[in-house]
Write a protein that holds these residues in place. Sequence first.
Motif, mmCIF file in Angstrom:
data_model
loop_
_atom_site.group_PDB
_atom_site.id
_atom_site.type_symbol
_atom_site.label_atom_id
_atom_site.label_comp_id
_atom_site.label_asym_id
_atom_site.label_seq_id
_atom_site.Cartn_x
_atom_site.Cartn_y
_atom_site.Cartn_z
ATOM 1 N N MET A 188 0.812 -1.489 -0.088
ATOM 2 C CA MET A 188 -0.213 -0.205 -0.115
ATOM 3 C C MET A 188 0.762 1.182 0.052
ATOM 4 O O MET A 188 0.786 1.675 -0.544
ATOM 5 N N TRP A 189 1.652 0.728 1.081
ATOM 6 C CA TRP A 189 2.801 2.295 0.049
ATOM 7 C C TRP A 189 3.344 2.277 -0.306
ATOM 8 O O TRP A 189 3.837 3.650 -1.393
ATOM 9 N N ALA A 190 4.037 1.510 -0.778
ATOM 10 C CA ALA A 190 5.020 1.074 -2.649
ATOM 11 C C ALA A 190 3.296 1.923 -3.542
ATOM 12 O O ALA A 190 4.160 3.158 -4.413
ATOM 13 N N SER A 191 2.639 1.134 -3.453
ATOM 14 C CA SER A 191 1.262 1.898 -4.455
ATOM 15 C C SER A 191 1.327 3.559 -4.304
ATOM 16 O O SER A 191 1.054 4.464 -5.592
ATOM 17 N N ALA A 192 1.459 4.205 -3.060
ATOM 18 C CA ALA A 192 0.828 5.680 -2.873
ATOM 19 C C ALA A 192 1.718 6.272 -3.712
ATOM 20 O O ALA A 192 1.842 6.822 -3.992
ATOM 21 N N LEU A 193 3.391 6.136 -2.815
ATOM 22 C CA LEU A 193 4.368 6.758 -3.266
ATOM 23 C C LEU A 193 4.656 7.100 -4.685
ATOM 24 O O LEU A 193 5.272 7.413 -4.991
ATOM 25 N N GLY A 194 4.694 5.432 -5.460
ATOM 26 C CA GLY A 194 4.342 5.508 -6.624
ATOM 27 C C GLY A 194 3.887 6.138 -7.593
ATOM 28 O O GLY A 194 3.835 6.604 -8.693
ATOM 29 N N GLY A 195 2.448 5.937 -7.066
ATOM 30 C CA GLY A 195 1.259 6.686 -8.288
ATOM 31 C C GLY A 195 1.788 7.840 -7.397
ATOM 32 O O GLY A 195 1.038 9.176 -8.857
ATOM 33 N N LEU A 196 1.737 8.650 -6.772
ATOM 34 C CA LEU A 196 1.764 10.122 -6.675
ATOM 35 C C LEU A 196 3.155 10.259 -7.345
ATOM 36 O O LEU A 196 3.169 11.966 -7.833
ATOM 37 N N ALA A 197 4.645 9.786 -7.350
ATOM 38 C CA ALA A 197 5.386 10.053 -7.925
ATOM 39 C C ALA A 197 5.645 10.108 -9.614
ATOM 40 O O ALA A 197 5.685 11.080 -10.539
ATOM 41 N N GLY A 198 4.280 9.126 -10.061
ATOM 42 C CA GLY A 198 3.929 9.399 -11.071
ATOM 43 C C GLY A 198 3.211 10.312 -11.719
ATOM 44 O O GLY A 198 3.388 11.113 -13.254
ATOM 45 N N GLY A 199 2.100 10.581 -10.479
ATOM 46 C CA GLY A 199 1.061 11.924 -11.478
ATOM 47 C C GLY A 199 2.072 13.280 -11.323
ATOM 48 O O GLY A 199 1.577 14.417 -12.170
ATOM 49 N N LEU A 200 3.033 13.084 -9.874
ATOM 50 C CA LEU A 200 3.821 14.758 -10.036
ATOM 51 C C LEU A 200 4.672 14.595 -11.385
ATOM 52 O O LEU A 200 5.197 15.748 -12.290
ATOM 53 N N LEU A 201 5.096 13.109 -11.629
ATOM 54 C CA LEU A 201 5.755 13.414 -13.135
ATOM 55 C C LEU A 201 4.854 13.753 -13.907
ATOM 56 O O LEU A 201 5.824 15.210 -15.359
ATOM 57 N N VAL A 202 3.579 13.432 -14.487
ATOM 58 C CA VAL A 202 2.934 13.950 -14.944
ATOM 59 C C VAL A 202 2.535 15.598 -15.254
ATOM 60 O O VAL A 202 3.117 16.650 -16.438
ATOM 61 N N THR A 203 2.822 16.072 -13.741
ATOM 62 C CA THR A 203 2.929 17.727 -14.128
ATOM 63 C C THR A 203 3.668 18.094 -14.197
ATOM 64 O O THR A 203 3.493 19.598 -14.706
ATOM 65 N N VAL A 204 4.980 17.878 -14.488
ATOM 66 C CA VAL A 204 6.261 18.551 -14.847
ATOM 67 C C VAL A 204 6.215 18.216 -16.447
ATOM 68 O O VAL A 204 7.442 18.771 -16.884
ATOM 69 N N VAL A 205 6.290 17.716 -16.375
ATOM 70 C CA VAL A 205 6.383 16.894 -18.140
ATOM 71 C C VAL A 205 5.587 17.772 -18.911
ATOM 72 O O VAL A 205 4.612 18.200 -19.214
ATOM 73 N N SER A 206 6.553 18.565 -19.844
ATOM 74 C CA SER A 206 5.438 19.648 -21.736
ATOM 75 C C SER A 206 4.521 18.252 -21.972
ATOM 76 O O SER A 206 4.787 17.226 -21.852
ATOM 77 N N ASN A 207 3.847 19.189 -22.905
ATOM 78 C CA ASN A 207 2.728 18.071 -23.899
ATOM 79 C C ASN A 207 3.631 17.699 -24.255
ATOM 80 O O ASN A 207 3.601 16.721 -25.317
ATOM 81 N N ALA A 208 4.620 18.516 -25.329
ATOM 82 C CA ALA A 208 5.440 18.019 -26.319
ATOM 83 C C ALA A 208 6.343 16.425 -26.087
ATOM 84 O O ALA A 208 6.112 16.113 -26.862
#
Length: 252
Positions: A77-97
């Motif tokens: 559960m911890w691995a899922s929450a932290l990994g999901g948060l990391a993946g979600g944050l990665l989307v927020t900093v990656v450009s649309n291109a």
Amino acid sequence: MSPATAALLFGVGGVAGVLNAVAGGGTLLTFPALVAAGLPPTVANATSAVSQWPGYVAASWAGRQTLRQQPQRAGLMWASALGGLAGGLLVTVVSNAVFAGLVPWLILLATVLFWAGPQLPRLTGTKQTARPWPAPCVWTAQFVAAVYGGFFGGGMGIMMLALFALALPGPLASLNALKNLMSVLIAGVAVIAFVVAGLVHWPSGLVMLAGAVSGGVYGARLAQRLPQRLLRAVVVALGLVLSAVFFWRTLH
């Protein structure tokens, strides 16, 4: 948003809800539909995640009776929450291109994972691992799967089910229930990151969510009547076509 676009998104959400209830693969419809509706790729990805999350909750609740206590569940559960948060944050900093360049590969990966899903019981269901993987190995692998799930999500359930079938003891039904619980966490924290970053297009997301809920209700009833092999073949073919289309778009 025009009435025609709203009707299209509601319809696609409904079909995705049916697919998720019967065979999975709804993201392969919701994400391209939102891009076609004119949303930037990162916004379409975040909005698609919002529309899919209630389905994960419903699946987890429906399978709660088969969820057995796993010694490693808290760590997962911890691995899922932290990994999901990391993946979600990665989307927020990656450009649309950059995200647009990754889209065809992500869709292709999700399609391959979706195609491989029916092979899972045959490959792992009768050959359970005699000795569970060490906890750090399972948690690390789950963190990687969760990062992917938070970043895009298509096929993450199959990815996790394959991991659990190889690494953990227990019947496949129990492992599937564990996968559903992890999906709720991964998608939930990713959605929080998307909302905070302002990436969600709420009018489109809510219309598609309403369609997905409606489709999920009827999909549960259709699950016993629809030929799943044919349905999967259609979704795989659609995924291959969509990946080819997005590859072509990145080159022109």
